[in-house]
Design a protein around this motif. Structure first.
Motif, short mmCIF file in Angstrom:
data_model
loop_
_atom_site.label_atom_id
_atom_site.label_comp_id
_atom_site.label_asym_id
_atom_site.label_seq_id
_atom_site.Cartn_x
_atom_site.Cartn_y
_atom_site.Cartn_z
N ARG A 87 77.21 66.81 43.59
CA ARG A 87 78.38 67.32 42.86
C ARG A 87 77.88 68.15 41.69
O ARG A 87 77.06 67.69 40.89
N HIS A 88 78.37 69.38 41.61
CA HIS A 88 78.02 70.25 40.49
C HIS A 88 78.71 69.76 39.22
O HIS A 88 79.81 69.20 39.28
N TYR A 89 78.08 69.99 38.09
CA TYR A 89 78.71 69.69 36.80
C TYR A 89 79.66 70.83 36.45
O TYR A 89 80.85 70.62 36.25
N ASP A 111 86.75 70.73 46.31
CA ASP A 111 87.20 70.13 45.05
C ASP A 111 86.70 70.88 43.82
O ASP A 111 86.30 70.29 42.83
N LEU A 112 86.74 72.20 43.88
CA LEU A 112 86.34 73.05 42.75
C LEU A 112 87.41 73.00 41.66
O LEU A 112 88.60 72.94 41.94
N ASP A 113 86.97 73.02 40.39
CA ASP A 113 87.92 73.08 39.28
C ASP A 113 88.85 74.28 39.43
O ASP A 113 88.42 75.36 39.88
N ILE A 114 90.08 74.09 39.01
CA ILE A 114 91.08 75.16 38.96
C ILE A 114 91.42 75.40 37.50
O ILE A 114 91.64 74.45 36.74
N ILE A 115 91.47 76.65 37.10
CA ILE A 115 91.79 77.02 35.71
C ILE A 115 93.13 77.74 35.72
O ILE A 115 93.21 78.92 36.05
N ALA A 131 73.65 71.88 34.17
CA ALA A 131 74.27 73.13 34.61
C ALA A 131 74.30 73.22 36.13
O ALA A 131 75.17 73.86 36.69
N LEU A 132 73.37 72.56 36.79
CA LEU A 132 73.28 72.65 38.24
C LEU A 132 73.94 71.48 38.97
O LEU A 132 74.54 71.68 40.02
#
Length: 154
Positions: A87-89, A111-115, A131-132
Motif C-alpha cells: 500500500r502506497h503512503y 483504492d486511490l485517494d480522491i481529492i 513516500a513510496l
C-alpha cells in the motif's frame, strides 16, 4: 503514468502551468504527483537521467482483483514480478508491480485517494521511504533505478 525527466522541474511546470494539472503531493526534490481529475494523481513526473516511461498504472476494482490479476500473470511467467502486494503512503492505494510484455513496469492498483475539494487538500513533500509505501515488501533496487536505464541513456 510515471515519466522520468532529465529536467523534472520544467516538465512539472509544463503539466501545471501549461496543462492546468494540480500538485497533490511530492517526493521531496525528486518527483511530483499531479492530477487533472479528482484522482490523487494521473501523472507522476520524476527526476531521471534520460526521458523514459517508468510505469503505467491500471486501476482495478479492489485489492482482491489486484491479487487475482497479478497471480494470473505470475502463473504464466513468474519473472514478471517486480514489487507488491503493498500500500502506497502517498495516494493510499494498494499496488502490485509487474513487467508488461515489453519489460516496462505496470502497476495494478485500487483504492486511490480522491481529492474532491482542492482547498481542503494539503500537499505533502515526503523525503523518506514513506513516500513510496506504507506497508509491503521492501522496495526493490530495480524499481528505484531500472536495469535498462543505462541502455536508454545510450
Amino acid at each position: 503514468v510515471v515519466v522520468g525527466s532529465p529536467d523534472q522541474a520544467t516538465t512539472q511546470r509544463f503539466f501545471t502551468e501549461g496543462l492546468g494539472f494540480k500538485i497533490s503531493d511530492e517526493i521531496a526534490g525528486i518527483a511530483a504527483f499531479l492530477r487533472c481529475t479528482t484522482d490523487h494523481h494521473n501523472v507522476l513526473v520524476q527526476d531521471a537521467p534520460v526521458p523514459f516511461v517508468h510505469h503505467t498504472s491500471w486501476q482495478v476494482d479492489d485489492v482482491d482483483e489486484i491479487g487475482r490479476a497479478a497471480t494470473t500473470m505470475l502463473n504464466g511467467d513468474p519473472s514478471r514480478h517486480v514489487w507488491g502486494l503493498g500500500r502506497h503512503y502517498l495516494g493510499s492505494n494498494f499496488f502490485w508491480y509487474l513487467r508488461d510484455p515489453s519489460g516496462t513496469f505496470a502497476e495494478y492498483y485500487a483504492d486511490l485517494d480522491i481529492i474532491e475539494d482542492d482547498a481542503a487538500w494539503n500537499p505533502e513533500a515526503i523525503g523518506d521511504m514513506r513516500a513510496l509505501y506504507a506497508w509491503g515488501p521492501p522496495v526493490p533496487d530495480e524499481f528505484i533505478v531500472p536495469t535498462d536505464l543505462e541502455a536508454l541513456a545510450r
